[in-house]
Design a protein around this motif. Structure first.
Motif, PDB file in Angstrom:
ATOM      1  N   ARG A 115       0.825  -1.212   0.000  1.00  0.00           N
ATOM      2  CA  ARG A 115       0.000   0.000   0.000  1.00  0.00           C
ATOM      3  C   ARG A 115       0.858   1.260   0.000  1.00  0.00           C
ATOM      4  NH1 ARG A 115      -3.095  -0.530   4.869  1.00  0.00           N
ATOM      5  NH2 ARG A 115      -1.912  -2.400   5.349  1.00  0.00           N
ATOM      6  N   ARG A 116       1.982   1.237   0.717  1.00  0.00           N
ATOM      7  CA  ARG A 116       2.913   2.385   0.686  1.00  0.00           C
ATOM      8  C   ARG A 116       3.528   2.527  -0.709  1.00  0.00           C
ATOM      9  NH1 ARG A 116       5.418   5.103   4.932  1.00  0.00           N
ATOM     10  NH2 ARG A 116       7.341   5.032   3.739  1.00  0.00           N
ATOM     11  N   GLU A 117       3.830   1.418  -1.347  1.00  0.00           N
ATOM     12  CA  GLU A 117       4.406   1.471  -2.696  1.00  0.00           C
ATOM     13  C   GLU A 117       3.396   2.031  -3.696  1.00  0.00           C
ATOM     14  OE1 GLU A 117       7.241   1.399  -5.570  1.00  0.00           O
ATOM     15  OE2 GLU A 117       7.468   1.243  -3.406  1.00  0.00           O
ATOM     16  N   VAL A 118       2.147   1.649  -3.561  1.00  0.00           N
ATOM     17  CA  VAL A 118       1.107   2.209  -4.423  1.00  0.00           C
ATOM     18  C   VAL A 118       0.988   3.713  -4.172  1.00  0.00           C
ATOM     19  CG1 VAL A 118      -1.388   2.249  -4.896  1.00  0.00           C
ATOM     20  CG2 VAL A 118      -0.184   0.057  -4.724  1.00  0.00           C
ATOM     21  N   LEU A 119       0.984   4.126  -2.911  1.00  0.00           N
ATOM     22  CA  LEU A 119       0.896   5.556  -2.600  1.00  0.00           C
ATOM     23  C   LEU A 119       2.095   6.306  -3.171  1.00  0.00           C
ATOM     24  CD1 LEU A 119      -0.564   7.904  -1.263  1.00  0.00           C
ATOM     25  CD2 LEU A 119       0.625   7.316   0.879  1.00  0.00           C
ATOM     26  N   ARG A 120       3.287   5.718  -3.082  1.00  0.00           N
ATOM     27  CA  ARG A 120       4.470   6.356  -3.654  1.00  0.00           C
ATOM     28  C   ARG A 120       4.284   6.551  -5.161  1.00  0.00           C
ATOM     29  NH1 ARG A 120       7.495   5.584  -7.218  1.00  0.00           N
ATOM     30  NH2 ARG A 120       6.951   3.388  -7.354  1.00  0.00           N
ATOM     31  N   ALA A 121       3.778   5.527  -5.835  1.00  0.00           N
ATOM     32  CA  ALA A 121       3.539   5.625  -7.276  1.00  0.00           C
ATOM     33  C   ALA A 121       2.521   6.722  -7.589  1.00  0.00           C
ATOM     34  CB  ALA A 121       3.063   4.281  -7.823  1.00  0.00           C
ATOM     35  N   LEU A 122       1.489   6.833  -6.765  1.00  0.00           N
ATOM     36  CA  LEU A 122       0.465   7.862  -6.975  1.00  0.00           C
ATOM     37  C   LEU A 122       1.040   9.264  -6.789  1.00  0.00           C
ATOM     38  CD1 LEU A 122      -2.534   6.180  -5.094  1.00  0.00           C
ATOM     39  CD2 LEU A 122      -2.096   6.213  -7.573  1.00  0.00           C
ATOM     40  N   ILE A 123       1.882   9.426  -5.791  1.00  0.00           N
ATOM     41  CA  ILE A 123       2.509  10.732  -5.556  1.00  0.00           C
ATOM     42  C   ILE A 123       3.472  11.064  -6.691  1.00  0.00           C
ATOM     43  CG2 ILE A 123       4.069  12.010  -4.032  1.00  0.00           C
ATOM     44  CD1 ILE A 123       2.736  10.417  -1.681  1.00  0.00           C
TER      45      ILE A 123
END
Length: 171
Positions: A115-123
């Protein structure tokens, strides 16, 4: 009775944006199990939502979407093309009504690291055009919470792009 009047000559392939995205990803990742397809669909849907948060899906943002999709094991260039086509065609639906569904799926199926990796990609996607708008910031914060992550997670992952925040720029 009314069903006979409403049916066309044959079946139509008029899928909703969410169904079209999932179908496209399942087709492009034929060996993937249902959970993997759900995770990739959710990630792609959220990428589309963030890309369109400011109501403009720029070429820079699509280039970043392509990079993130390219990180998916087994994804081909033609698969990325097909998924990006679905995102362009259904961007409004995917960027509005589907966000909670995608975040919930990632929360249920993914660990904190995913989930943190997905958020990083979104940012990273929001910063792709060198400007993170207030609409993008608000959506990213909402998604952070929906993913079961903390605002501290958001702040840490957003830090490399701080200079791109519109709210901090001097006009």
């Amino acid at each position: 009775m009314f069903g006979r009047w409403l049916r066309g000559e044959g079946p139509t392939e008029d899928l909703s944006g969410a169904d079209a995205l999932r179908t496209s990803i399942a087709r492009e990742l034929p060996g993937a199990d249902a959970e993997t397809v759900t995770v990739v669909t959710s990630m792609a849907g959220l990428l589309g939502a963030v890309a369109y948060a400011d109501r403009h899906y720029s070429a820079e943002e699509e280039a970043r979407v392509r990079i993130e999709l390219g990180r998916v094991q087994g994804m081909t260039a033609s698969g990325i093309d097909a998924i990006c086509k679905v995102l362009r065609e259904h961007i409004v639906e995917l960027s509005t009504v589907q966000i909670p569904r995608y975040a919930r799926a990632l929360t249920e199926l993914g660990d904190t690291d995913l989930r943190r990796e997905v958020l990083r990609a979104l940012i990273d996607l929001a910063a792709a055009d060198q400007s993170i708008s207030l609409a993008e910031t608000n959506l990213l914060r909402q998604i952070t919470k929906s993913l079961g992550l903390s605002q501290q997670d958001y702040v840490e992952l957003q830090a490399p792009h701080r200079a791109h925040l519109d709210s901090l720029k001097n006009d």
